[in-house]
Design an enzyme around this catalytic site. Sequence first.
Site: not given
Length: 169
Positions: A71-72, A74, A88, A90, A117, A122, A124-126, A155
């Site tokens: 949950m951090r 990058l 990841n 999500h 998903s 990248t 850009e968040l999600d 998931e």
Amino acid sequence: MMALVEHARGYDVALVASDKPDAAGIAWARERGLATFTQSPKGMPKADYEAAIDAALRAAGVEVIALAGYMRLLSDAFVARWRGRIINIHPSLLPKYKGLDTHARAIAAGDAVAGCSVHVVTEELDGGEVLGQAEVPILPGDTADILAARVLAAEHGLYPSVLADFVTR
């Protein structure tokens, strides 16, 4: 993480890493003889913390990073060093509901379905390429917690198969 280990086909888990040294998943991984790395980021500059993780990943021969419950955010520099090799999971059907509180937001919007998903990480968040998704119905009376439990089950089915496809492509 446990689902990724238990359903590994086409990939080997080279290292289980966490920013929480007392995480239950770390103990679980150690019990199974998996290599682990833990480093709390408390009191460390972000660049130093990420350098420690990067060094551990490289020393373990990691080729692809599969985030699970991490949950951090990058840094752009870390993502750039591993470009195209971090994925990841999500808990929404991206591009809907990037960030946090995805289940409550889907319910509040009156959506008929939610889901999860797997995407390439990248800067850009999600925002990276979506590699796979699984839909979960939103049922009358669902709360965010009830929906979250159903999405988590989806998931666990989705992530290992998408990871296997990703590492072999």
